[in-house]
Design a protein around this motif. Sequence first.
Motif, PDB file in Angstrom:
ATOM      1  N   GLU A  36       8.346  11.102  48.953  1.00  0.00           N
ATOM      2  CA  GLU A  36       8.044  11.706  50.255  1.00  0.00           C
ATOM      3  C   GLU A  36       8.399  13.184  50.295  1.00  0.00           C
ATOM      4  O   GLU A  36       7.632  14.003  50.809  1.00  0.00           O
ATOM      5  CB  GLU A  36       8.797  10.955  51.355  1.00  0.00           C
ATOM      6  N   SER A  37       9.541  13.550  49.714  1.00  0.00           N
ATOM      7  CA  SER A  37       9.991  14.941  49.794  1.00  0.00           C
ATOM      8  C   SER A  37       9.111  15.888  48.979  1.00  0.00           C
ATOM      9  O   SER A  37       9.125  17.097  49.188  1.00  0.00           O
ATOM     10  CB  SER A  37      11.444  15.049  49.306  1.00  0.00           C
ATOM     11  N   TYR A  38       8.323  15.329  48.027  1.00  0.00           N
ATOM     12  CA  TYR A  38       7.453  16.163  47.205  1.00  0.00           C
ATOM     13  C   TYR A  38       6.031  16.253  47.743  1.00  0.00           C
ATOM     14  O   TYR A  38       5.214  16.991  47.217  1.00  0.00           O
ATOM     15  CB  TYR A  38       7.361  15.584  45.780  1.00  0.00           C
ATOM     16  N   LYS A  39       5.711  15.483  48.789  1.00  0.00           N
ATOM     17  CA  LYS A  39       4.317  15.315  49.189  1.00  0.00           C
ATOM     18  C   LYS A  39       3.642  16.637  49.535  1.00  0.00           C
ATOM     19  O   LYS A  39       2.544  16.937  49.083  1.00  0.00           O
ATOM     20  CB  LYS A  39       4.211  14.339  50.357  1.00  0.00           C
ATOM     21  N   ASP A  40       4.305  17.465  50.342  1.00  0.00           N
ATOM     22  CA  ASP A  40       3.695  18.739  50.740  1.00  0.00           C
ATOM     23  C   ASP A  40       3.429  19.629  49.531  1.00  0.00           C
ATOM     24  O   ASP A  40       2.383  20.289  49.439  1.00  0.00           O
ATOM     25  CB  ASP A  40       4.599  19.474  51.734  1.00  0.00           C
ATOM     26  N   GLU A  41       4.370  19.640  48.599  1.00  0.00           N
ATOM     27  CA  GLU A  41       4.228  20.503  47.419  1.00  0.00           C
ATOM     28  C   GLU A  41       3.064  20.059  46.543  1.00  0.00           C
ATOM     29  O   GLU A  41       2.252  20.879  46.103  1.00  0.00           O
ATOM     30  CB  GLU A  41       5.524  20.486  46.595  1.00  0.00           C
ATOM     31  N   ILE A  42       2.938  18.761  46.294  1.00  0.00           N
ATOM     32  CA  ILE A  42       1.861  18.279  45.426  1.00  0.00           C
ATOM     33  C   ILE A  42       0.509  18.471  46.100  1.00  0.00           C
ATOM     34  O   ILE A  42      -0.465  18.864  45.466  1.00  0.00           O
ATOM     35  CB  ILE A  42       2.076  16.811  45.010  1.00  0.00           C
ATOM     36  N   LEU A  43       0.434  18.233  47.404  1.00  0.00           N
ATOM     37  CA  LEU A  43      -0.830  18.387  48.102  1.00  0.00           C
ATOM     38  C   LEU A  43      -1.256  19.847  48.165  1.00  0.00           C
ATOM     39  O   LEU A  43      -2.441  20.172  48.047  1.00  0.00           O
ATOM     40  CB  LEU A  43      -0.741  17.783  49.500  1.00  0.00           C
ATOM     41  N   GLU A  44      -0.291  20.758  48.334  1.00  0.00           N
ATOM     42  CA  GLU A  44      -0.607  22.181  48.359  1.00  0.00           C
ATOM     43  C   GLU A  44      -1.134  22.624  46.997  1.00  0.00           C
ATOM     44  O   GLU A  44      -2.110  23.364  46.902  1.00  0.00           O
ATOM     45  CB  GLU A  44       0.634  22.986  48.721  1.00  0.00           C
ATOM     46  N   THR A  45      -0.511  22.135  45.928  1.00  0.00           N
ATOM     47  CA  THR A  45      -0.950  22.495  44.582  1.00  0.00           C
ATOM     48  C   THR A  45      -2.340  21.963  44.306  1.00  0.00           C
ATOM     49  O   THR A  45      -3.189  22.648  43.728  1.00  0.00           O
ATOM     50  CB  THR A  45       0.030  21.927  43.529  1.00  0.00           C
ATOM     51  N   ILE A  46      -2.606  20.725  44.721  1.00  0.00           N
ATOM     52  CA  ILE A  46      -3.927  20.132  44.516  1.00  0.00           C
ATOM     53  C   ILE A  46      -4.981  20.906  45.299  1.00  0.00           C
ATOM     54  O   ILE A  46      -6.084  21.158  44.815  1.00  0.00           O
ATOM     55  CB  ILE A  46      -3.923  18.647  44.937  1.00  0.00           C
ATOM     56  N   SER A  72       1.727  20.386  26.345  1.00  0.00           N
ATOM     57  CA  SER A  72       2.109  21.673  26.928  1.00  0.00           C
ATOM     58  C   SER A  72       2.495  21.465  28.386  1.00  0.00           C
ATOM     59  O   SER A  72       2.131  20.469  29.013  1.00  0.00           O
ATOM     60  CB  SER A  72       0.965  22.693  26.828  1.00  0.00           C
ATOM     61  N   GLY A  73       3.240  22.445  28.918  1.00  0.00           N
ATOM     62  CA  GLY A  73       3.667  22.368  30.308  1.00  0.00           C
ATOM     63  C   GLY A  73       4.859  23.267  30.549  1.00  0.00           C
ATOM     64  O   GLY A  73       5.394  23.884  29.619  1.00  0.00           O
ATOM     65  N   PRO A  74       5.324  23.367  31.795  1.00  0.00           N
ATOM     66  CA  PRO A  74       6.473  24.210  32.119  1.00  0.00           C
ATOM     67  C   PRO A  74       7.736  23.708  31.424  1.00  0.00           C
ATOM     68  O   PRO A  74       7.989  22.502  31.364  1.00  0.00           O
ATOM     69  CB  PRO A  74       6.576  24.106  33.644  1.00  0.00           C
ATOM     70  N   GLU A  75       8.525  24.636  30.920  1.00  0.00           N
ATOM     71  CA  GLU A  75       9.630  24.310  30.016  1.00  0.00           C
ATOM     72  C   GLU A  75      10.659  23.357  30.623  1.00  0.00           C
ATOM     73  O   GLU A  75      11.029  22.357  30.004  1.00  0.00           O
ATOM     74  CB  GLU A  75      10.326  25.601  29.569  1.00  0.00           C
ATOM     75  N   ASN A 104       3.738  20.379  37.272  1.00  0.00           N
ATOM     76  CA  ASN A 104       2.423  20.999  37.432  1.00  0.00           C
ATOM     77  C   ASN A 104       1.970  21.563  36.096  1.00  0.00           C
ATOM     78  O   ASN A 104       2.788  21.960  35.264  1.00  0.00           O
ATOM     79  CB  ASN A 104       2.506  22.106  38.489  1.00  0.00           C
ATOM     80  N   ASN A 105       0.645  21.563  35.864  1.00  0.00           N
ATOM     81  CA  ASN A 105       0.062  22.137  34.645  1.00  0.00           C
ATOM     82  C   ASN A 105       0.616  21.487  33.372  1.00  0.00           C
ATOM     83  O   ASN A 105       0.951  22.162  32.405  1.00  0.00           O
ATOM     84  CB  ASN A 105       0.282  23.653  34.595  1.00  0.00           C
ATOM     85  N   LEU A 106       0.685  20.168  33.384  1.00  0.00           N
ATOM     86  CA  LEU A 106       1.166  19.410  32.227  1.00  0.00           C
ATOM     87  C   LEU A 106      -0.029  18.819  31.489  1.00  0.00           C
ATOM     88  O   LEU A 106      -0.930  18.241  32.105  1.00  0.00           O
ATOM     89  CB  LEU A 106       2.095  18.283  32.680  1.00  0.00           C
ATOM     90  N   THR A 107      -0.057  18.965  30.178  1.00  0.00           N
ATOM     91  CA  THR A 107      -1.063  18.322  29.342  1.00  0.00           C
ATOM     92  C   THR A 107      -0.350  17.374  28.389  1.00  0.00           C
ATOM     93  O   THR A 107       0.612  17.769  27.722  1.00  0.00           O
ATOM     94  CB  THR A 107      -1.879  19.364  28.551  1.00  0.00           C
ATOM     95  N   PHE A 108      -0.816  16.136  28.343  1.00  0.00           N
ATOM     96  CA  PHE A 108      -0.137  15.135  27.524  1.00  0.00           C
ATOM     97  C   PHE A 108      -1.139  14.133  26.974  1.00  0.00           C
ATOM     98  O   PHE A 108      -2.271  14.014  27.436  1.00  0.00           O
ATOM     99  CB  PHE A 108       0.956  14.419  28.326  1.00  0.00           C
ATOM    100  N   ASN A 159      -3.924  19.478  32.243  1.00  0.00           N
ATOM    101  CA  ASN A 159      -3.518  20.184  33.467  1.00  0.00           C
ATOM    102  C   ASN A 159      -3.241  19.213  34.609  1.00  0.00           C
ATOM    103  O   ASN A 159      -3.845  19.263  35.679  1.00  0.00           O
ATOM    104  CB  ASN A 159      -4.579  21.214  33.867  1.00  0.00           C
ATOM    105  N   PHE A 160      -2.283  18.349  34.362  1.00  0.00           N
ATOM    106  CA  PHE A 160      -1.874  17.308  35.306  1.00  0.00           C
ATOM    107  C   PHE A 160      -0.943  17.888  36.362  1.00  0.00           C
ATOM    108  O   PHE A 160      -0.039  18.672  36.053  1.00  0.00           O
ATOM    109  CB  PHE A 160      -1.164  16.200  34.524  1.00  0.00           C
ATOM    110  N   THR A 161      -1.158  17.501  37.613  1.00  0.00           N
ATOM    111  CA  THR A 161      -0.252  17.827  38.707  1.00  0.00           C
ATOM    112  C   THR A 161       0.142  16.527  39.391  1.00  0.00           C
ATOM    113  O   THR A 161      -0.728  15.789  39.861  1.00  0.00           O
ATOM    114  CB  THR A 161      -0.924  18.754  39.741  1.00  0.00           C
ATOM    115  N   GLY A 162       1.434  16.241  39.410  1.00  0.00           N
ATOM    116  CA  GLY A 162       1.871  14.990  40.015  1.00  0.00           C
ATOM    117  C   GLY A 162       3.271  14.639  39.575  1.00  0.00           C
ATOM    118  O   GLY A 162       4.136  15.515  39.448  1.00  0.00           O
ATOM    119  N   PHE A 163       3.494  13.359  39.310  1.00  0.00           N
ATOM    120  CA  PHE A 163       4.837  12.873  38.997  1.00  0.00           C
ATOM    121  C   PHE A 163       4.898  12.209  37.645  1.00  0.00           C
ATOM    122  O   PHE A 163       4.024  11.414  37.283  1.00  0.00           O
ATOM    123  CB  PHE A 163       5.282  11.845  40.044  1.00  0.00           C
TER     124      PHE A 163
END
Length: 298
Positions: A36-46, A72-75, A104-108, A159-163
């Motif tokens: 719940e606490s991440y919802k605004d951040e993930i939706l804004e990024t999407i 790849s992704g943020p360190e 954000n911006n994760l490739t796996f 370029n995955f955004t999420g959890f």
Amino acid sequence: MRKKIIGAILCIFILTIGAIPAMGLSLTEDLELEIESYKDEILETIDETEKDNIIITIGPISKTVSNVKIISGPETPVKLIQRHLDRKLIRPLAIFRTVPIFVNNLTFEIEYIKNLKNGSRYSYVTVNATVIYNESGEFENITNLSIIANKKHTVTVENFTGFFIFMRFRLFDIKAPLFKKFFRPAKFGFLGFCDDITFTDLTAPSLAWTIDDANNNITITSGSSTHTYGASSTDGNLIFKLEDTEYFVKEDLSISTEQTGLSTDTINAGDVISGFSAGTWKIIWEPTDKLLDEVTFT
């Protein structure tokens, strides 16, 4: 409007993933409050990146079943995710039962190595779909929904955004199937949106063969340069089934009920597979559970 629709879609997928019988678990209770606490951040990024592909993939942290490769992704979040995958963090049971990490911006890439029976302690699943919008950017539909449960495959997510979600080992899980409530392995999950999803190893080969009834063998007349008899020496791809008994292709191209010493060679024209007996045999491509043909020996 767009945020509300995407938020609803995300919540629906969180709710429905636990209902897939293959998994024998529910994410809803463990994650609802923590996400719940991440919802605004993930939706804004999407919203900013307009990612339209939904991806959920969940599996066990087990070298014999799955292999997760962070490309790849943020360190900082990548290091934390890798430490969870390597099981190198101390996790007090009451606090770290389920750990979500927003990224954000994760490739796996994830390789699910072997087929499993539904309800297995080590079950895995990959769900993906595409969100369709109209010219005004309003939600219209979800399409291309795909669910792959316990069938080996490789999925690459760009370029995955999420959890990333870590679920700890459980000595006892009351939600698990009967007789499988003890010793539940640690699991990982990725849940969110991405730019692109690529699957490999999902197609069955197009093969042809002739039957030598007198010598009880099959000769491959059209093979495949990209498909092998087995994924490993203990995991067969090409399966022959007589009634309820499965036979696997050994290194010498004879068939046997023993799932050891299997051939991992490509399936080539001219190969002769031996060891058949009288009866009607089903020829099955195990990774996709596809019936290729039925042949009869007299």
